[in-house]
Design a protein around this motif. Structure first.
Motif, PDB file in Angstrom:
ATOM      1  N   HIS A  91       0.787  -1.156  -0.221  1.00 42.62           N
ATOM      2  CA  HIS A  91       0.012   0.319  -0.133  1.00 42.62           C
ATOM      3  C   HIS A  91       0.867   0.655  -0.155  1.00 42.62           C
ATOM      4  O   HIS A  91       1.753   1.512   1.037  1.00 42.62           O
ATOM      5  CB  HIS A  91      -0.737  -0.098   1.336  1.00 42.62           C
ATOM      6  CG  HIS A  91      -2.055   0.920   1.382  1.00 42.62           C
ATOM      7  ND1 HIS A  91      -2.045   1.970   0.866  1.00 42.62           N
ATOM      8  CD2 HIS A  91      -3.717   0.948   0.886  1.00 42.62           C
ATOM      9  CE1 HIS A  91      -2.759   2.560   1.151  1.00 42.62           C
ATOM     10  NE2 HIS A  91      -4.269   1.732   0.506  1.00 42.62           N
ATOM     11  N   GLU A 124      -7.238   9.001  -0.181  1.00 41.41           N
ATOM     12  CA  GLU A 124      -7.283   9.898  -1.309  1.00 41.41           C
ATOM     13  C   GLU A 124      -7.002  11.318  -1.023  1.00 41.41           C
ATOM     14  O   GLU A 124      -6.931  12.468  -1.364  1.00 41.41           O
ATOM     15  CB  GLU A 124      -9.274   9.388  -1.748  1.00 41.41           C
ATOM     16  CG  GLU A 124      -9.095  10.910  -2.710  1.00 41.41           C
ATOM     17  CD  GLU A 124      -8.216  10.428  -4.331  1.00 41.41           C
ATOM     18  OE1 GLU A 124      -8.736  11.424  -4.984  1.00 41.41           O
ATOM     19  OE2 GLU A 124      -7.400   8.772  -4.258  1.00 41.41           O
ATOM     20  N   SER A 330     -16.718   7.939 -11.747  1.00 42.51           N
ATOM     21  CA  SER A 330     -15.828   7.286 -10.867  1.00 42.51           C
ATOM     22  C   SER A 330     -17.260   6.221 -10.421  1.00 42.51           C
ATOM     23  O   SER A 330     -18.513   7.018 -10.111  1.00 42.51           O
ATOM     24  CB  SER A 330     -15.399   7.656  -9.416  1.00 42.51           C
ATOM     25  OG  SER A 330     -14.835   6.291  -8.894  1.00 42.51           O
ATOM     26  N   ARG A 334     -16.742   5.384  -5.149  1.00 45.21           N
ATOM     27  CA  ARG A 334     -15.640   5.637  -5.576  1.00 45.21           C
ATOM     28  C   ARG A 334     -14.925   4.789  -6.522  1.00 45.21           C
ATOM     29  O   ARG A 334     -15.578   3.382  -5.782  1.00 45.21           O
ATOM     30  CB  ARG A 334     -13.936   6.248  -4.613  1.00 45.21           C
ATOM     31  CG  ARG A 334     -13.436   4.704  -4.357  1.00 45.21           C
ATOM     32  CD  ARG A 334     -11.782   5.018  -3.864  1.00 45.21           C
ATOM     33  NE  ARG A 334     -10.884   5.646  -5.438  1.00 45.21           N
ATOM     34  CZ  ARG A 334     -10.051   5.841  -5.911  1.00 45.21           C
ATOM     35  NH1 ARG A 334      -9.413   5.858  -4.532  1.00 45.21           N
ATOM     36  NH2 ARG A 334      -9.690   6.175  -6.194  1.00 45.21           N
ATOM     37  N   ASP A 335     -14.007   3.740  -6.899  1.00 42.48           N
ATOM     38  CA  ASP A 335     -13.385   2.856  -8.046  1.00 42.48           C
ATOM     39  C   ASP A 335     -12.300   3.725  -7.846  1.00 42.48           C
ATOM     40  O   ASP A 335     -11.639   4.883  -7.771  1.00 42.48           O
ATOM     41  CB  ASP A 335     -14.053   2.182  -9.136  1.00 42.48           C
ATOM     42  CG  ASP A 335     -14.174   2.930 -10.113  1.00 42.48           C
ATOM     43  OD1 ASP A 335     -13.057   3.849 -10.818  1.00 42.48           O
ATOM     44  OD2 ASP A 335     -15.230   3.205 -11.003  1.00 42.48           O
ATOM     45  N   LEU A 336     -11.401   2.506  -8.527  1.00 43.91           N
ATOM     46  CA  LEU A 336     -10.014   2.278  -8.880  1.00 43.91           C
ATOM     47  C   LEU A 336      -9.551   2.955 -10.079  1.00 43.91           C
ATOM     48  O   LEU A 336      -8.279   3.037 -10.289  1.00 43.91           O
ATOM     49  CB  LEU A 336      -9.089   1.132  -7.995  1.00 43.91           C
ATOM     50  CG  LEU A 336      -8.205   1.679  -7.233  1.00 43.91           C
ATOM     51  CD1 LEU A 336      -7.421   2.600  -6.314  1.00 43.91           C
ATOM     52  CD2 LEU A 336      -7.120   0.611  -6.874  1.00 43.91           C
ATOM     53  N   SER A 339      -7.161   5.695 -10.127  1.00 41.44           N
ATOM     54  CA  SER A 339      -6.017   5.231  -9.586  1.00 41.44           C
ATOM     55  C   SER A 339      -4.445   5.281 -10.599  1.00 41.44           C
ATOM     56  O   SER A 339      -4.007   6.373 -11.024  1.00 41.44           O
ATOM     57  CB  SER A 339      -5.264   4.814  -8.381  1.00 41.44           C
ATOM     58  OG  SER A 339      -4.689   4.183  -8.016  1.00 41.44           O
TER      59      SER A 339
END
Length: 454
Positions: A91, A124, A330, A334-336, A339
């Motif tokens: 992470h 975030e 999104s 949220r989704d990723l 990123s």
């Protein structure tokens, strides 16, 4: 195979690496980690200054200096240490937190504040502010070269303000202008986009997991967390976004990229026009000793700088168009998908920077060919049909347009033929003399004035 300019997959870091080096400290993985460290440290300092967070007293000058130095002296080695931690945590943001805690343990005062690092934050919160800081610095870096491009084209406008040039609309001869005026058109358009670039607000949020300050209020319900967040974000040089989900919605990033894309589109238009002007001989290119234009045709001096610029601008716009279309979307809170896309923020800027440098190099080699411009004007007396038919309208001569159409359309018109046509018109001699004194080179309206007052 080790990474180098020769082995890099992308020419951004390979062939054109020297042109994009200014963006590396900003948009690289190092740049992102550096920005995260800054946000985490500044957030901790913000909390320590809040009078209602009694468990975290205001830091001493010594402790503040130690924290400031973590930011100001952040190095590639520090970033590598964080990457090493990430190999365990899997992470990236948590690795930054652990890195900071490791640094703080050595100081007795800071060691008592360890659990206020990353306080009430979701990843975030740190990432969006880091992206804002990166885009803030990146915008200034890119803008410096954008301004140089605009100024170089504006200089062409001034230099050639009075140099007459045959216009072409639909590829056909049209009312004359000046070379400088056509450059002024482009410079003015670019200047508008630079103004709009400055006006894009770079937004940020630090309101927790879904944008409601849930954890903040559960822990310190008496604090006005929204006011605290606004103060903190503005202290970073960003603008506060009061309404978000877990993520800052990235609308401003789309706005920023759209402005850069418009600037780039205007520059593509310029590149193509200059390419064409070189092709017909309106511009010559200064030759550089040792340069080769063709591997088989020794005479060639190709407009490669403008071709390179056009190609890289296309790549830049393609990347930024995708980001502008994708980032504001999104799923739910949220989704990723944002990123992995956000990690490419610097790619569109990098291709833009490569293109700007190429355009500047090409502009520096341009020489106007006054003789060639004059030849085209002298062979285009048909363009004088416009002033003649317009003056005929003033004096009430019937069907002036139709008469000039029949006289000129699809025909080769010479100076003598045009003067003869004017002589037979039923209008005051003074008006005839004025028309007969005009030439394609003098019939440019206020083009010179426009070019000079840019």
């Amino acid at each position: 195979m080790e990474l180098s300019a020769l082995t890099a997959i992308s020419p951004v870091d390979g062939r054109y690496g020297s042109k994009t080096s200014a963006l590396r400290p900003v948009f690289s993985e190092y740049g992102l980690i550096r920005a995260r460290v800054e946000v985490e440290v500044r957030w901790l300092q913000q909390l320590s200054r809040h009078p209602q967070i009694t468990e975290l007293p205001a830091f001493s000058a010594e402790a503040t200096s130690l924290l400031d130095n973590i930011v100001s002296e952040f190095s590639v080695e520090d970033a590598e240490a964080i990457k090493a931690i990430e190999r365990t945590t899997n992470h990236d943001v948590k690795a930054v937190e652990y890195f900071l805690k490791g640094k703080m343990k050595a100081n007795e005062e800071l060691a008592k504040a360890l659990e206020f690092v990353h306080f009430a934050c979701t990843s975030e919160d740190i990432n969006n502010l880091s992206h804002g800081l990166m885009l803030k610095e990146g915008r200034e870096t890119l803008k410096a070269t954008m301004v140089k491009v605009e100024q170089a084209i504006a200089a062409l406008a001034t230099e050639h303000a009075a140099l007459p040039m045959l216009s072409r609309t639909h590829g056909q001869t049209a009312s004359p202008t000046t070379l400088g005026k056509e450059m002024a058109n482009v410079a003015y358009r670019l200047k508008r986009q630079l103004k709009q670039l400055d006006e894009v607000e770079l937004l940020g949020k630090i309101n927790g997991a879904v944008g409601n300050y849930n954890a903040h209020l559960a822990t310190y319900p008496e604090i006005d967390w929204e006011a605290n967040a606004k103060e903190f974000i503005e202290s970073l040089g960003l603008s506060f976004n009061p309404y978000t989900t877990q993520i800052e919605p990235h609308d401003y990033i789309a706005e920023l990229f759209d402005v850069v894309r418009r600037f780039n589109t205007i520059l593509i238009d310029f590149d193509r026009d200059i390419w064409s002007y070189i092709s017909v001989g309106y511009f010559k290119q200064k030759t550089i000793p040792g340069e080769v234009g063709s591997s088989t045709m020794p005479h060639k001096v190709n407009p490669i700088d403008f071709e390179n610029s056009e190609g890289n601008l296309g790549l830049a716009n393609a990347v930024m168009e995708h980001m502008a279309n994708k980032l504001p979307i999104s799923r739910w809170q949220r989704d990723l998908t944002d990123s992995t896309v956000l990690r490419n923020m610097g790619v569109g800027f990098a291709y833009s920077l490569i293109a700007y440098e190429s355009a500047l190099k090409g502009i520096s080699k341009l020489e106007a060919n006054a003789q060639r411009l004059g030849e085209d004007l002298n062979n285009a007396w048909e363009v004088m049909a416009e002033p003649v038919q317009t003056v005929m309208r003033r004096f009430g001569i019937e069907e002036p347009y139709e008469k000039l159409k029949a006289f000129t359309r699809g025909k080769v018109i010479t100076r003598d033929a045009m003067l003869e046509f004017v002589d037979q018109l039923d209008m005051p001699q003074e008006a005839k003399d004025s028309l007969k004194a005009m030439t394609p080179a003098s019939y440019v309206g206020n083009a010179e004035e426009q070019a000079r007052k840019l």
